[in-house]
Design an enzyme around this catalytic site. Structure first.
Site, PDB file in Angstrom:
ATOM      1  N   GLY A   6      49.820  10.678   1.911  1.00 15.24           N
ATOM      2  CA  GLY A   6      49.962  11.731   0.906  1.00 15.24           C
ATOM      3  C   GLY A   6      51.414  11.904   0.500  1.00 15.24           C
ATOM      4  N   ARG A   9      53.133  13.093  -3.693  1.00 15.60           N
ATOM      5  CA  ARG A   9      53.329  14.386  -4.390  1.00 15.60           C
ATOM      6  C   ARG A   9      53.658  15.458  -3.366  1.00 15.60           C
ATOM      7  NH1 ARG A   9      48.576  16.708  -6.162  1.00 15.60           N
ATOM      8  NH2 ARG A   9      47.105  15.177  -5.371  1.00 15.60           N
ATOM      9  N   GLY A  30      48.916   6.996  -0.952  1.00 14.88           N
ATOM     10  CA  GLY A  30      48.186   7.975  -1.765  1.00 14.88           C
ATOM     11  C   GLY A  30      46.832   7.422  -2.124  1.00 14.88           C
ATOM     12  N   TYR A 131      38.520  23.543   5.945  1.00 14.54           N
ATOM     13  CA  TYR A 131      39.967  23.274   5.988  1.00 14.54           C
ATOM     14  C   TYR A 131      40.561  23.756   7.321  1.00 14.54           C
ATOM     15  CZ  TYR A 131      44.853  23.328   4.317  1.00 14.54           C
ATOM     16  OH  TYR A 131      46.209  23.122   4.169  1.00 14.54           O
ATOM     17  N   LYS A 135      42.407  21.640  10.252  1.00 11.67           N
ATOM     18  CA  LYS A 135      43.813  21.876  10.618  1.00 11.67           C
ATOM     19  C   LYS A 135      43.954  22.300  12.079  1.00 11.67           C
ATOM     20  CE  LYS A 135      45.661  20.754   6.692  1.00 11.67           C
ATOM     21  NZ  LYS A 135      46.532  19.569   6.599  1.00 11.67           N
ATOM     22  N   ILE A 164      53.190  27.064   0.480  1.00 14.79           N
ATOM     23  CA  ILE A 164      54.237  26.218  -0.110  1.00 14.79           C
ATOM     24  C   ILE A 164      53.857  25.896  -1.558  1.00 14.79           C
ATOM     25  CG2 ILE A 164      55.553  24.076   0.166  1.00 14.79           C
ATOM     26  CD1 ILE A 164      55.715  25.965   2.651  1.00 14.79           C
TER      27      ILE A 164
END
Ligand code: NAP
Length: 220
Positions: A6, A9, A30, A131, A135, A164
């Site tokens: 990743g 970006r 990516g 998610y 994580k 972020i």
């Protein structure tokens, strides 16, 4: 050589820049581009990417598992694909990439693995069960691997960013969320990159199995 999944970006691109500044040759991964294109959620794609990296660029001594996606929604209505895509990308992708390159680090008797988790891994919230599970799983993976390979000069750590400013958070209402951030502002990708850069440095050699929060105090 360093690999940043990743890395095309957002936070990953900032991490790639920071590692380059430290003198690393960096290969970005990516799904739709990067130095080596791969879908980290797909075992065959990961295997092919690692073969290509080894054949064309050499051995991997730094790995940053940063590729990640969200597919938010309440669990009651969450589809199998929204669950599976997130867990496969964020958690299984990190495991598969790590398994594929850790041999380079073990033989080298030096290596750095950093997993990009999230503040929500421990400070959970509704509407992100997929998610958050992925994580939190990354923190478990980090600890287990740190214990498996710590004796061989390889460290495995995590960073836990807060809010972020990237494409991933572009649709969130920053004004409303800032209320929950003691720093009173959202973070920048470069601020996460600085933490990753430190964990990948020689100076961080005795930090293993740790999670470094980069969240402006959100998780405190
Ligand atoms: P982003 O701007 O959406 O960038 C995501 C990156 O991951 C892109 O380079 C994307 O590549 C890559 N990617 C996604 N799925 C992939 C796949 N299946 N295979 C290969 N690459 C894939 O996200 P970001 O905000 O920088 O987030 C980076 C990491 O930080 C993620 O793990 C995220 O969960 C974590 N994080 C972000 C925040 C935040 O507030 N932004 C907070 C905590 C944690 P393509 O463009 O090619 O798809």
């Amino acid at each position: 050589m360093a690999v940043v999944t990743g890395g095309t970006r957002g936070i990953g691109a900032a991490i790639a820049d920071a590692l380059r500044e430290d003198g690393w040759k960096v290969i970005t991964i990516g799904r739709s581009g990067g130095d080596v294109q791969a879908d980290v959620s797909d075992p065959e794609s990961v295997t092919a990417a690692i073969e290509k990296i080894h054949a064309e660029h050499g051995k991997v001594f730094v790995l940053v598992n940063n590729a990640g996606i969200t597919r938010d929604g309440l669990a009651l209505r969450m589809s199998d694909s929204d669950w599976g895509d997130v867990v496969d990308t964020n958690l299984s992708g990190a495991f598969m990439f790590t398994r594929g390159v850790m041999g380079d680090m073990l033989r080298n008797r030096w290596g750095r693995i950093v997993n990009v988790s999230s503040v929500v891994a421990t400070r959970t919230q509704a509407g992100q069960s997929n998610y958050i599970a992925s994580k939190a799983g990354l923190l478990g993976l980090t600890g287990a691997l740190a214990k498996e390979i710590g004796k061989r000069g390889v460290t495995v750590n995590a960073v836990a960013p807060g809010f972020i400013e990237t494409d991933m958070t572009a649709e969130l209402d920053a004004g409303q969320l800032v209320e929950f951030i003691p720093a009173g502002r959202v973070g920048r990708p470069e601020e996460v990159a600085a933490a990753v850069r430190f964990l990948c440095s020689h100076d961080a050699g005795y930090i293993n199995g740790a999670t470094l929060s980069v969240d402006g105090g959100m998780g405190a």
